[in-house]
Design a protein around this motif. Structure first.
Motif, short mmCIF file in Angstrom:
data_model
loop_
_atom_site.label_atom_id
_atom_site.label_comp_id
_atom_site.label_asym_id
_atom_site.label_seq_id
_atom_site.Cartn_x
_atom_site.Cartn_y
_atom_site.Cartn_z
N LEU A 225 13.32 96.25 -72.55
CA LEU A 225 14.64 96.86 -72.74
C LEU A 225 15.16 96.64 -74.16
N THR A 226 14.97 95.44 -74.69
CA THR A 226 15.43 95.19 -76.06
C THR A 226 14.61 96.00 -77.06
N GLU A 227 13.31 96.15 -76.81
CA GLU A 227 12.49 96.99 -77.69
C GLU A 227 12.92 98.45 -77.59
N ALA A 228 13.25 98.89 -76.40
CA ALA A 228 13.71 100.28 -76.22
C ALA A 228 15.03 100.48 -76.94
N LYS A 229 15.90 99.48 -76.88
CA LYS A 229 17.19 99.58 -77.57
C LYS A 229 16.99 99.65 -79.08
N ASN A 230 16.02 98.90 -79.60
CA ASN A 230 15.74 98.93 -81.04
C ASN A 230 15.13 100.26 -81.46
N ASN A 231 14.33 100.88 -80.60
CA ASN A 231 13.69 102.15 -80.94
C ASN A 231 14.61 103.34 -80.75
N ASP A 232 15.69 103.19 -80.02
CA ASP A 232 16.63 104.28 -79.77
C ASP A 232 17.59 104.39 -80.95
N LYS A 233 17.13 105.02 -82.01
CA LYS A 233 17.91 105.09 -83.25
C LYS A 233 19.04 106.11 -83.19
N HIS A 234 18.90 107.13 -82.35
CA HIS A 234 19.93 108.17 -82.27
C HIS A 234 20.86 107.97 -81.08
N ASN A 235 20.75 106.82 -80.43
CA ASN A 235 21.59 106.44 -79.29
C ASN A 235 21.57 107.49 -78.18
N MET A 236 20.39 108.00 -77.89
CA MET A 236 20.25 108.99 -76.83
C MET A 236 20.11 108.32 -75.46
N LEU A 237 19.66 107.08 -75.44
CA LEU A 237 19.37 106.40 -74.18
C LEU A 237 20.28 105.20 -73.93
N THR A 238 21.40 105.11 -74.63
CA THR A 238 22.25 103.93 -74.50
C THR A 238 22.82 103.79 -73.10
N ALA A 239 23.19 104.89 -72.47
CA ALA A 239 23.76 104.82 -71.11
C ALA A 239 22.72 104.31 -70.12
N GLN A 240 21.49 104.79 -70.24
CA GLN A 240 20.43 104.34 -69.34
C GLN A 240 20.09 102.88 -69.58
N ILE A 241 20.09 102.47 -70.84
CA ILE A 241 19.78 101.07 -71.16
C ILE A 241 20.86 100.15 -70.60
N LYS A 242 22.12 100.53 -70.76
CA LYS A 242 23.22 99.70 -70.22
C LYS A 242 23.14 99.64 -68.70
N LEU A 243 22.81 100.74 -68.06
CA LEU A 243 22.68 100.75 -66.61
C LEU A 243 21.57 99.83 -66.14
N MET A 244 20.45 99.85 -66.86
CA MET A 244 19.34 98.97 -66.48
C MET A 244 19.68 97.51 -66.74
N GLN A 245 20.43 97.23 -67.81
CA GLN A 245 20.83 95.85 -68.08
C GLN A 245 21.77 95.33 -66.99
N GLU A 246 22.64 96.20 -66.49
CA GLU A 246 23.52 95.80 -65.38
C GLU A 246 22.71 95.54 -64.12
N GLN A 247 21.70 96.35 -63.87
CA GLN A 247 20.85 96.14 -62.71
C GLN A 247 20.04 94.87 -62.85
N MET A 248 19.68 94.52 -64.09
CA MET A 248 18.91 93.29 -64.31
C MET A 248 19.75 92.06 -63.98
N LYS A 249 21.06 92.12 -64.20
CA LYS A 249 21.93 90.98 -63.88
C LYS A 249 21.99 90.74 -62.39
N ARG A 250 21.82 91.78 -61.59
CA ARG A 250 21.87 91.65 -60.14
C ARG A 250 20.62 91.00 -59.57
N ILE A 251 19.51 91.12 -60.32
CA ILE A 251 18.23 90.57 -59.80
C ILE A 251 18.25 89.05 -59.91
#
Length: 171
Positions: free
Chosen positions: A145-171
């Motif tokens: 996820l952190t690598e994906a966030k670093n590669n997302d230079k145009h912020n196209m996937l920020t919503a999906q990354i934040k959603l996955m990070q929230e789901q990771m906190k639940r695990i």
């Protein structure tokens, strides 16, 4: 699908014959042949089957995309390295709907071979992180996820990354 070596040979021969036509004062024929050779060179770097598969995938038609990708019998010999990466990336997207272990294998292969666009790399890593979350590998999912966030230079996937990070906190 035309093999890549034949594309290059045909392009060189068309270019040579086009120059010959221009020297023999058949300028229109020569220009047409030179343009045709340029088209073959472009198709060397952008495979026509992968273009059609991507357009089919854009319409969310996974079955048709899979049928189109089956036209490529030997990706290692008929595609350039970046095209191989994109081929496995498309297969990973298709298989993520069906079988996660095969999708993981395809995404890892596409990242190993390399993708040309940074948002494709980010999407592949994000998909891999989702697969790792489902397999309960939290540490590996977090690094992806952190690598994906670093590669997302145009912020196209920020919503999906934040959603996955929230789901990771639940695990």
């Amino acid at each position: 699908m035309i093999p890549k070596n034949i594309k290059l040979i045909a392009s060189i021969s068309l270019l040579g014959y086009g120059v010959y036509q221009i020297t023999e004062s058949y300028i229109g024929n020569g220009i047409f042949l030179i343009i045709l050779s340029i088209v073959l060179v472009v198709l060397y770097f952008k495979n026509e089957v992968l273009i059609f598969a991507f357009l089919s995938l854009r319409n969310q038609n996974f079955d048709r995309t899979e049928k189109i990708l089956k036209f490529i019998k030997y990706p290692k010999s008929s595609l350039v390295k970046k095209q191989q990466g994109f081929y496995y990336y498309l297969h990973g997207l298709i298989q993520s709907q069906k079988n996660l272990t095969i999708a993981e294998k395809h995404f890892r292969e596409s990242l190993k071979l390399g993708l040309s666009m940074s948002h494709d790399i980010a999407m592949a890593k994000l998909s891999l992180a989702g697969i790792m979350m489902q397999k309960r590998r939290k540490r590996e999912a977090q690094t992806l996820l952190t690598e994906a966030k670093n590669n997302d230079k145009h912020n196209m996937l920020t919503a999906q990354i934040k959603l996955m990070q929230e789901q990771m906190k639940r695990i």
